[in-house]
Design an enzyme around this catalytic site. Sequence first.
Site, mmCIF file in Angstrom:
data_model
loop_
_atom_site.group_PDB
_atom_site.id
_atom_site.type_symbol
_atom_site.label_atom_id
_atom_site.label_comp_id
_atom_site.label_asym_id
_atom_site.label_seq_id
_atom_site.Cartn_x
_atom_site.Cartn_y
_atom_site.Cartn_z
ATOM 1 N N LYS B 84 -13.356 -9.986 4.989
ATOM 2 C CA LYS B 84 -11.912 -9.904 4.775
ATOM 3 C C LYS B 84 -11.662 -8.952 3.614
ATOM 4 O O LYS B 84 -12.420 -8.956 2.630
ATOM 5 C CB LYS B 84 -11.382 -11.307 4.481
ATOM 6 C CG LYS B 84 -9.888 -11.448 4.363
ATOM 7 C CD LYS B 84 -9.522 -12.929 4.206
ATOM 8 C CE LYS B 84 -8.044 -13.163 4.039
ATOM 9 N NZ LYS B 84 -7.724 -14.615 3.920
ATOM 10 N N SER B 159 -4.324 -16.504 6.933
ATOM 11 C CA SER B 159 -4.236 -15.095 6.609
ATOM 12 C C SER B 159 -5.458 -14.284 7.041
ATOM 13 O O SER B 159 -5.388 -13.061 7.084
ATOM 14 C CB SER B 159 -4.058 -14.927 5.097
ATOM 15 O OG SER B 159 -5.191 -15.432 4.395
ATOM 16 N N SER B 183 -6.281 -20.616 5.694
ATOM 17 C CA SER B 183 -6.446 -19.241 6.175
ATOM 18 C C SER B 183 -7.782 -18.912 6.832
ATOM 19 O O SER B 183 -7.920 -17.839 7.420
ATOM 20 C CB SER B 183 -6.204 -18.262 5.016
ATOM 21 O OG SER B 183 -4.843 -18.256 4.686
#
Lengths: 65, 473
Positions: B84, B159, B183
């Site tokens: 990420k 997210s 997330s």
Amino acid sequence: MSARTPASPQLLEAAAKLADLDLAPERVQELVPVMSGIYAMLDALEQASLGEVVPAAAFNARWER
Amino acid sequence: MSRDQHELVSLTLTEAARLVSTREVSPVELVEATLERIAAVNPRLAAYITVFEQEAMQVARAAELMVLAGHNLGPLHGVPIALKDNVATRGARTTAGSKILADWVPEHDATVTARLRAAGAILVGKLNLHEFAWGGTSANPHWGTVRNPWNIERFPAGSSGGSGAAVAARACFGAIGTDTGGSIRLPSAVNGIVGLRPTYGRVSNHGIVPLAWSMDTAGPMTRTVEDCALMFSAIAGHDPKDATTARAPVADYMVGLGDGLAGLRIGVVPGYFFHHLQPPVHDAVRGALDRMVALGAQLVDVEIADIHGNISAQLTIESAEPSTYHQRWLRERPDDYGDDVRTLLEVGELLLATHYLQAQRYRALLRNQFMDAFRRVDVFVCPTLPFTATRVGEAKVVIEDGVEEDMLSAIMQFTGVPSLTGLPSLAVPCGFDPDGLPVGMQIIGRPFDEATLLRAGAAFQAATDFHRRAPEL
């Protein structure tokens, strides 16, 4: 507890001023319904049996690194 | 090359690592196949912000030479992994999905990055996310809207939406996500993959752009529980650079994966976790519980007296802490934020210290009530979120009776408990809705008992095939 003061442009302008945050009038208008929702959710916390519970994020004095 | 690209990217992470170690597959083949797959799907998914084409191939060639010379760096040797883009990578842009950090090139790796490299992983790129990880849709105004590989008109949640989409689309063998309010687990559920939010303090946050310090975690997102355990083993453990990490011993998470469910006591909170769900989600998770009982587990109904305040407390903490971190940028560069994140950061500025501390008191209360409940049960099982993937761009969601609800509070309805309490939680695919969209469940465990979660998840996957299905993309 008495009913919470509803979010209003005047209230949010005052809160933003206290936070030293410049909010244009249109931003304030956008935030009013959002903050109303947040304040309504905060009311849910009033229902919890907090008693003498100490906050989870308490200072840690162990001095470990 | 004996295996074609499709066959190679369809290998699980564990299979790929084993085939590299036995010299049946070369790291160069794996990286080439992964880069081809990324090139094929990323224009439709917007899952990657940055792809390390040249660097990954260089590392792959070196990894191949090492294997041929009889050297193996670790359990992930030669396997393509992605991060990420809020996880720092030395010498490579780390944007956190933002315009504000668009040109930030860290001088050091995050601890998670360094540990993956040390375990032999080959980093193939950085994955898209909701801006600064503050939101659940991964509709990113700066780097593109991430889409769900099961249906690109649907959202991938967030997210860590890029991580979820990339793993499901076979565009990497595993990814790192971060989880503050859900997330890792939310995109794992809606993309039909496995994701582990570790116990708070189990994995270092050093070098990860923070969202809410007291709830932030990083963890693996993979296609199988076995892969998750392998990747987790590489990143777990105390880090002197992160004072919040624990010194609790790290287990060998690959041991015990085959031990089954016999005798496992599963807590169910019927008045909360099975209330207010879309029917296909309810049926899939109930079906999963039935399957786990058939495999030897027992269900125990549990009441958690004050569970209903969790979303309020979570949103309060998750508003106040990010707004503190972003205080200077919000004053100096407000127009560089997307509208939704700017609004959330402004909201956090308008809360009182007493609001925040009441939420932190509630958090301690909820933790105590769950710790009491863990005397009677070994894990809890519940849905990851109450609905399947919504259409891209929706700010509202309908769960039942045609009533529209705010996306952010609805999506965190069930992920808030582990986030607040710091308990570990494993998201596992457990079904599909009539539109073919994945449904996920959470298995929540005792602090630092990720091994039991992984054992339960592995037993469920051994008896089901939800994790073997792949999106047609």
